[in-house]
Design a protein around this motif. Structure first.
Motif, PDB file in Angstrom:
ATOM      1  N   VAL A 176      29.935  64.356 -22.175  1.00  0.00           N
ATOM      2  CA  VAL A 176      29.428  63.525 -23.267  1.00  0.00           C
ATOM      3  C   VAL A 176      28.742  64.431 -24.284  1.00  0.00           C
ATOM      4  CG1 VAL A 176      27.958  61.569 -23.903  1.00  0.00           C
ATOM      5  CG2 VAL A 176      29.048  61.624 -21.640  1.00  0.00           C
ATOM      6  N   LEU A 177      29.106  64.279 -25.551  1.00  0.00           N
ATOM      7  CA  LEU A 177      28.488  65.062 -26.629  1.00  0.00           C
ATOM      8  C   LEU A 177      28.010  64.114 -27.716  1.00  0.00           C
ATOM      9  CD1 LEU A 177      27.913  67.855 -27.971  1.00  0.00           C
ATOM     10  CD2 LEU A 177      30.183  67.689 -29.004  1.00  0.00           C
ATOM     11  N   SER A 178      26.735  64.202 -28.061  1.00  0.00           N
ATOM     12  CA  SER A 178      26.159  63.364 -29.120  1.00  0.00           C
ATOM     13  C   SER A 178      25.344  64.252 -30.045  1.00  0.00           C
ATOM     14  CB  SER A 178      25.273  62.272 -28.507  1.00  0.00           C
ATOM     15  OG  SER A 178      24.629  61.520 -29.511  1.00  0.00           O
ATOM     16  N   THR A 179      25.598  64.157 -31.357  1.00  0.00           N
ATOM     17  CA  THR A 179      24.931  65.052 -32.298  1.00  0.00           C
ATOM     18  C   THR A 179      24.366  64.297 -33.492  1.00  0.00           C
ATOM     19  OG1 THR A 179      26.864  65.492 -33.696  1.00  0.00           O
ATOM     20  CG2 THR A 179      26.648  66.807 -31.702  1.00  0.00           C
ATOM     21  N   VAL A 180      23.336  64.884 -34.083  1.00  0.00           N
ATOM     22  CA  VAL A 180      22.657  64.295 -35.237  1.00  0.00           C
ATOM     23  C   VAL A 180      22.418  65.382 -36.280  1.00  0.00           C
ATOM     24  CG1 VAL A 180      20.569  63.118 -36.023  1.00  0.00           C
ATOM     25  CG2 VAL A 180      21.501  62.597 -33.766  1.00  0.00           C
ATOM     26  N   SER A 181      22.671  65.066 -37.529  1.00  0.00           N
ATOM     27  CA  SER A 181      22.266  65.896 -38.670  1.00  0.00           C
ATOM     28  C   SER A 181      22.685  67.355 -38.493  1.00  0.00           C
ATOM     29  CB  SER A 181      20.751  65.753 -38.872  1.00  0.00           C
ATOM     30  OG  SER A 181      20.350  66.265 -40.117  1.00  0.00           O
ATOM     31  N   GLY A 182      21.721  68.282 -38.542  1.00  0.00           N
ATOM     32  CA  GLY A 182      22.049  69.702 -38.418  1.00  0.00           C
ATOM     33  C   GLY A 182      22.756  70.024 -37.114  1.00  0.00           C
ATOM     34  N   GLY A 183      22.450  69.270 -36.047  1.00  0.00           N
ATOM     35  CA  GLY A 183      23.131  69.477 -34.774  1.00  0.00           C
ATOM     36  C   GLY A 183      24.606  69.149 -34.837  1.00  0.00           C
ATOM     37  N   THR A 184      25.001  68.291 -35.801  1.00  0.00           N
ATOM     38  CA  THR A 184      26.405  67.935 -35.956  1.00  0.00           C
ATOM     39  C   THR A 184      27.221  69.125 -36.453  1.00  0.00           C
ATOM     40  OG1 THR A 184      25.811  65.627 -36.381  1.00  0.00           O
ATOM     41  CG2 THR A 184      27.988  66.310 -37.097  1.00  0.00           C
ATOM     42  N   ILE A 185      26.599  70.037 -37.191  1.00  0.00           N
ATOM     43  CA  ILE A 185      27.309  71.238 -37.642  1.00  0.00           C
ATOM     44  C   ILE A 185      27.903  71.960 -36.437  1.00  0.00           C
ATOM     45  CG2 ILE A 185      27.055  73.502 -38.731  1.00  0.00           C
ATOM     46  CD1 ILE A 185      24.813  72.325 -40.437  1.00  0.00           C
ATOM     47  N   THR A 186      27.083  72.177 -35.418  1.00  0.00           N
ATOM     48  CA  THR A 186      27.524  72.900 -34.229  1.00  0.00           C
ATOM     49  C   THR A 186      28.411  72.038 -33.342  1.00  0.00           C
ATOM     50  OG1 THR A 186      25.520  74.246 -34.274  1.00  0.00           O
ATOM     51  CG2 THR A 186      26.718  74.145 -32.191  1.00  0.00           C
ATOM     52  N   GLY A 187      27.967  70.810 -33.073  1.00  0.00           N
ATOM     53  CA  GLY A 187      28.719  69.949 -32.157  1.00  0.00           C
ATOM     54  C   GLY A 187      30.095  69.601 -32.677  1.00  0.00           C
ATOM     55  N   ALA A 188      30.182  69.259 -33.966  1.00  0.00           N
ATOM     56  CA  ALA A 188      31.473  68.866 -34.535  1.00  0.00           C
ATOM     57  C   ALA A 188      32.429  70.055 -34.611  1.00  0.00           C
ATOM     58  CB  ALA A 188      31.264  68.258 -35.913  1.00  0.00           C
ATOM     59  N   ARG A 189      31.901  71.220 -34.982  1.00  0.00           N
ATOM     60  CA  ARG A 189      32.772  72.408 -35.062  1.00  0.00           C
ATOM     61  C   ARG A 189      33.263  72.807 -33.674  1.00  0.00           C
ATOM     62  NH1 ARG A 189      36.120  75.172 -34.933  1.00  0.00           N
ATOM     63  NH2 ARG A 189      36.687  77.064 -36.086  1.00  0.00           N
TER      64      ARG A 189
END
Length: 538
Positions: A41-54
């Motif tokens: 399970v991966l959940s990301t928010v804001s600046g964390g989405t840069i890393t998680g989405a990539r």
């Protein structure tokens, strides 16, 4: 072992810290897989989405981890986001009547070209490429119902009832996006919506600001749309709610395929990577500074002096022309101009107040307020501004953070199944670290070295921005410092977790015990980190 990983908001500070955490999880093997490959399970928010989405896009493109790491590192270190976005903003191309020409939409175009290389959400939705991530959620906040807006993809929900979705809803209950449309959404637009923090940017409108063809745009041509989307951290800066929803879906599927008594939790461990500090500086009212003489003036006295100067200028101007005194004429003209501006400004302020929706009782006391000295007005405005700023950027977010953590930390089901990997927790003088040491919950070998704590302290001073300055990169070495913090903080937390479950095995299973086998490797890394916090980068 099924692990849920969340990345909090926090701009590039969160992105770099998350990259360090990912790289360390990639270093540790559990059986034939790395610990990173146990993330379900991966959940990301804001600046964390840069890393998680990539990272998620990299998996779906069959990239090895080193390729993803280097690509993201290069983006953070070399892409001048502000300069490129300003170029996009000043260019007339790529803008239409609906898509608002603003900074966050310019950022999205840069993300598309330099970070995601034109990836679309359809790549995340592609089940033909199997990967360890079974539940993915990139989170924003919608400005119609003040709810989370999730760009998410989950494994199929088994035996779903008539009318219920077969996957996790993309959007939320009030606004949900059909799968055919979701496939065409740029990852860059998702990134922009997730990181669009208040004050820095205006809302991203869905679907108008998203780069979609007319066929998909027309699907949302009703009164509900467009809907404004902003930073996911407004309602859940740690990305915990999607993890709990993923647990419910996993429990449902387990019940659908297994007739035995349901297990208490299917997620074995939640790792929350958080760069936000729980501490805040107390409010400090500004001091009444009376040193400058002009601060003792009142609005009444200023207007009175202004009238006198206006009359003097009015008399002096023709007199100067009469005596051919050009310097005097210029001086009188300047005086007349300034006093006229002040007069017009005062009239404008009065007009605005009278035509405002303020209660009539306010006007009865307005003349008394005009007799207050300027230093009093200064304090009135400065203290209000400071308190509103602290309320919106600190108090509110701290309270929401506390509520979100309580969901996990006050539920016995998650005992020994949670790790908070926080940037601040190894900082010099951290209250929680000191309490653990005083209560004997932390062995001496697990205490951070002073050298390591200095690195944490330096990283903690990085602001919440979506860029690194040249000073951050070259003089402060901030990117490497933040990545190293993610690495050694993850190592420390895994060791502390092992230490805790060895002394209290409540609510653990055979999967958790696998971690204990790798304690010696973790301890070797920890000792190396204490000597050289950046040794893995070196």
């Amino acid at each position: 072992m099924k692990i849920a990983l969340t990345f909090s908001g926090g701009g590039y500070r969160a992105a770099a810290f998350g990259l360090g955490a990912l790289s360390y999880l990639h270093k540790i093997n559990i059986g034939s897989k790395t610990l990173l490959e146990h993330i379900s399970v991966l959940s990301t928010v804001s600046g964390g989405t840069i890393t998680g989405a990539r990272y998620a896009i990299g998996i779906k493109r069959n990239e090895n981890f080193d390729t993803t790491y280097k690509s993201l590192y290069s983006f953070l270190a070399k892409t001048d986001l502000i300069d490129l976005a300003c170029e996009k903003l000043s260019s007339d191309s790529n803008w239409d009547e609906k898509r608002v020409r603003n900074l966050i939409n310019s950022f999205a175009d840069i993300y598309d070209e330099h970070l995601f290389h034109h990836a679309k959400f359809g790549e995340i939705m592609n089940d033909a490429i199997d990967c360890h991530l079974k539940h993915i959620s990139f989170n924003a906040t919608e400005f119609a119902n003040a709810l989370q807006f999730r760009f998410q993809w989950s494994e199929r929900i088994l035996n779903s009832k008539d009318g219920d979705p077969e996957r996790a809803i993309i959007g939320n209950y009030y606004y949900n996006i059909p799968h055919d449309t979701a496939k065409e959404i740029r990852m860059a637009d998702i990134m922009a919506a997730s990181s669009c923090f208040p004050g820095g940017f205006e809302p991203v409108n869905f679907p108008d600001d998203f780069v979609l063809n007319n066929e998909h745009q027309t699907l949302f041509s009703n009164q509900k749309y467009p809907v404004g989307l902003m930073d996911g951290g407004i309602v859940d800066n740690q990305g915990l709610e999607p993890v709990l929803l993923a647990e419910k879906r996993m429990q449902h599927n387990n019940s659908a395929t297994n007739q035995e008594t349901p297990v208490q939790n299917l997620i074995d461990l939640i790792i929350i990577c958080d760069v936000a500090s729980p501490y805040m500086e107390s409010y400090q009212a500004s001091q009444q500074n009376k040193s400058e003489w002009w601060k003792h003036l009142t609005p009444y006295s200023i207007l009175y002096i202004n009238k006198i100067l206006f009359l003097l200028g009015l008399i002096g101007l023709p007199l100067s022309f009469y005596k051919n005194a050009m310097l005097g004429a210029i001086a009188c003209t300047i005086v007349l101009t300034i006093t006229t501006i002040i007069f017009c400004f005062a009239k404008l302020v009065r007009y605005a107040i009278v035509n405002s929706e303020l209660p009539t009782e306010f006007f009865d006391h307005l003349t008394k307020l005009l007799k207050l000295k300027l230093f009093i007005f200064q304090n009135l405005f400065v203290n209000r501004f400071k308190s509103i700023l602290q309320l919106s950027l600190t108090v509110f977010l701290k309270h929401v953070r506390r509520l979100n953590y309580n969901v996990i930390y006050k539920d016995s089901k998650w005992q020994n199944r949670r790790i908070m990997c926080a940037l601040h927790e190894l900082n010099i003088g951290d209250q929680t670290l000191q309490k653990k040491q005083q209560n004997g919950k932390l062995p001496d070998w697990l205490l951070p070295s002073h050298k390591l704590q200095e690195v944490v302290e330096q990283a903690s001073k990085m602001g919440t921005t979506l860029w690194f300055t040249n000073e951050d990169l070259q003089e402060k070495n901030m990117l490497n410092i933040l990545i190293a913090c993610g690495q050694f903080t993850m190592c420390w937390n895994l060791l502390e977790y092992i230490n805790n479950i060895k002394s209290d095995p409540t609510n653990i299973n055979a999967e958790h015990l696998q971690l204990i086998q790798y304690e010696q490797t973790l301890r070797q890394h920890w000792e190396a980190f204490k000597s050289n916090p950046l040794f893995m980068l070196d």
